[in-house]
Enzyme design. Structure first.
Site, PDB file in Angstrom:
ATOM      1  N   GLU A   1      -5.697   4.998   5.602  1.00 27.05           N
ATOM      2  CA  GLU A   1      -5.228   4.880   4.233  1.00 27.05           C
ATOM      3  C   GLU A   1      -5.618   6.113   3.425  1.00 27.05           C
ATOM      4  OE1 GLU A   1      -5.136   1.557   0.640  1.00 27.05           O
ATOM      5  OE2 GLU A   1      -6.146   1.118   2.522  1.00 27.05           O
TER       6      GLU A   1
ATOM      7  N   ARG B   1       0.795  -1.233   0.000  1.00 28.71           N
ATOM      8  CA  ARG B   1       0.000   0.000   0.000  1.00 28.71           C
ATOM      9  C   ARG B   1       0.829   1.285   0.000  1.00 28.71           C
ATOM     10  NH1 ARG B   1      -2.989  -3.580  -0.798  1.00 28.71           N
ATOM     11  NH2 ARG B   1      -5.130  -3.858  -0.059  1.00 28.71           N
TER      12      ARG B   1
ATOM     13  N   SER C   1     -11.559   0.927   1.924  1.00 25.28           N
ATOM     14  CA  SER C   1     -10.827   0.621   3.166  1.00 25.28           C
ATOM     15  C   SER C   1     -10.259   1.907   3.766  1.00 25.28           C
ATOM     16  CB  SER C   1      -9.693  -0.365   2.880  1.00 25.28           C
ATOM     17  OG  SER C   1     -10.207  -1.582   2.378  1.00 25.28           O
TER      18      SER C   1
END
Length: 336
Positions: free
Chosen positions: A332, A164, A236
């Site tokens: 995130e 990520r 997310s």
């Protein structure tokens, strides 16, 4: 080049927040971007580059310039017996690109179906799902430096990808490069990944192909995740955290059924959704924000939430997870 003043960003963030920006600038060519990067007024203002806004949380109106790329197009630039290379404009819709590859029989991106966003943002975020990461298919990233105005072509190795994240997302590099094109290397003979989530279960009795894998991923995502067009969200909200093997063993003693994914000898990945659900947050609301009832990793705009309400809910979630598991969750999404 498109320039707007006091422009609503309602259609440019998937949380569905009706915030405004002082200026909105959209460029369609590299020449337009080069002009922008030579403009003194631009650099005298606060500015932020966005894609589809699928990883953004606006805390209020933006007093500055929001920049967006409208550089699109898909060009096959190379081909051999095993692979094809596509040069893709940063402003291309991500899922449309995945659909295009699947229709042409080119494998590598099918497990990343239905992820919201644009091609340029995929290279920044290193998006991933169902056992695949986009970095596995990225050959090059073409970008312009805000400091020098010069174009630079990054190899996959120079992008320094990991879970990520990567070069463009690291704090010291964030916002310093504007991506214009991404070169993807795709396979003519697909290598299917079916053992993450319940893809294989969904495909039981069905032929395995790029199209059926894509259909499975879409169906699974729709069953778990809310559609941003109907319920504001950024997918997310938190990154799955890593813990040390020692920390994991302590958790395992207390929670024998804890899910986990060994990464290497020094790190174990724990699903953030499980941690949040164990803290009782699934389906709970605070103000106009809420944790999705089907997926604890998703925070939704349930009832005209403000960005501040969403951020406050996220902060409370982080606090309880830290208290219960001694694990710090990291958002995130980018707060602006």
């Amino acid at each position: 080049m498109r320039i707007e003043r006091n422009y609503s960003l309602l259609k440019h963030n998937t949380f569905g927040l009706d915030v405004k920006t002082k200026y909105f600038v959209e460029y369609e060519t590299e020449a337009d971007l080069q002009k922008l990067l030579c403009d003194e007024f631009f650099f005298s203002q606060r500015f932020w580059h966005i894609g589809q806004g699928s990883n953004l949380l606006f805390l209020g109106d933006f007093d500055g310039i929001i920049v967006h790329s409208a550089i699109r197009g898909i060009e096959k630039i190379k081909e051999d017996e095993h692979s094809v290379w596509l040069k893709v404009g940063a402003g291309n819709d991500w899922d449309s690109l995945v659909a295009y590859c699947v229709e042409n029989g080119w494998g590598g991106l099918e497990n990343l179906s239905l992820i919201p966003g644009e091609a340029g943002a995929s290279a920044v975020q290193n998006i991933g799902a169902y056992g695949a990461e986009v970095s596995e298919c990225i050959e090059e990233v073409h970008a312009y430096s805000l400091e020098t105005g010069e174009k630079r072509i990054f190899s996959n190795a120079e992008c320094d990808y990991s879970y990520r994240t990567g070069f463009f997302k690291k704090p010291e590099n964030r916002g310093k490069y504007y991506i214009v094109h991404v070169v993807f290397k795709l396979l003519k003979q697909a290598e299917f990944r079916l053992d993450y989530g319940n893809i294989r279960e969904y495909l039981a009795g069905k032929p395995i192909s790029l199209q059926t894998v894509r259909e499975a991923v879409i169906a699974i995502r729709k069953s778990k995740l809310p559609d941003p067009k109907e319920t504001g969200n950024a997918g997310s909200f938190f990154v799955n955290p890593y813990v040390s093997p020692e920390h994991f063993q302590q958790l395992k003693k207390q929670y024998p059924d804890i899910p986990y994914y060994p990464v290497n000898e020094t790190r174990v990945k724990i699903p953030a959704a499980w941690l949040i659900e164990q803290c009782g947050w699934k389906g709970k609301s605070a103000g106009g924000a809420a944790v999705h009832e089907k997926h604890a990793l998703v925070i939704i705009n349930q009832n005209r939430a403000t960005g501040q309400e969403i951020a406050s809910l996220a902060e409370e979630i982080c606090k309880t997870v830290k208290e219960k598991f001694n694990i710090e969750l990291q958002p995130e999404v980018n707060y602006i």
